[in-house]
Design a protein around this motif. Sequence first.
Motif, short mmCIF file in Angstrom:
data_model
loop_
_atom_site.label_atom_id
_atom_site.label_comp_id
_atom_site.label_asym_id
_atom_site.label_seq_id
_atom_site.Cartn_x
_atom_site.Cartn_y
_atom_site.Cartn_z
N ASP A 120 9.07 -15.35 -3.58
CA ASP A 120 9.40 -14.51 -2.43
C ASP A 120 10.43 -13.46 -2.83
OD1 ASP A 120 7.68 -15.98 -0.86
OD2 ASP A 120 9.27 -17.12 0.16
N GLU A 124 9.86 -9.40 -2.74
CA GLU A 124 10.71 -8.52 -1.95
C GLU A 124 11.41 -7.48 -2.83
OE1 GLU A 124 10.77 -8.28 1.40
OE2 GLU A 124 9.19 -9.78 1.33
N LYS A 127 8.96 -4.82 -3.47
CA LYS A 127 8.84 -3.93 -2.32
C LYS A 127 10.00 -2.93 -2.30
CE LYS A 127 6.53 -7.22 0.74
NZ LYS A 127 6.73 -8.06 1.94
#
Length: 169
Positions: A120, A124, A127
Amino acid sequence: MKPDWDKLMDAYASSATQLVADVDCTAEGKPLCDANGIRGYPTIKWGDPSALEDYQGGRGYSDLKTFCEEKLKPMCSPANIDLCDDEKKAEIKNFQDMSASDLDAAIAAEEKKLEDAEADFKAEVQKLQEKYQSLMEEKEAKEAAVKSAGLGLMKAVKATASKSGSDEL
């Protein structure tokens, strides 16, 4: 850091209960490093050899020595149950009462949570990197548009006008 670490290893070389050592994660120690999640060097781990924790303190000799004096001592663990409070004893007993396969499954489930958290995090961060790249491209396009609209020429005209002493263009 290496000289301070070597000095610390010398200071604890004769200890019967404390081990300060280094491991070459690029050679014979690679399996040990992989098993303990070592990703960068130097990494300092401490605690029960079967459940090492990340060290987060200072890297100088004084900080390391103080940490060793305060933390590197026999701790509550299945091997030192007498050092545990009642709550930790109950937790250890619960794990000891589990079958080997149930304990393996519980460990795998918790390790999966760590792997998921890492995945995760990486997703992120990716991103964020993509957003940063997009913002950078947008900013550069705006700058190019401003420059191509004549900003440089305007500044040159103003500079020329100032040199000639005229306030009029």
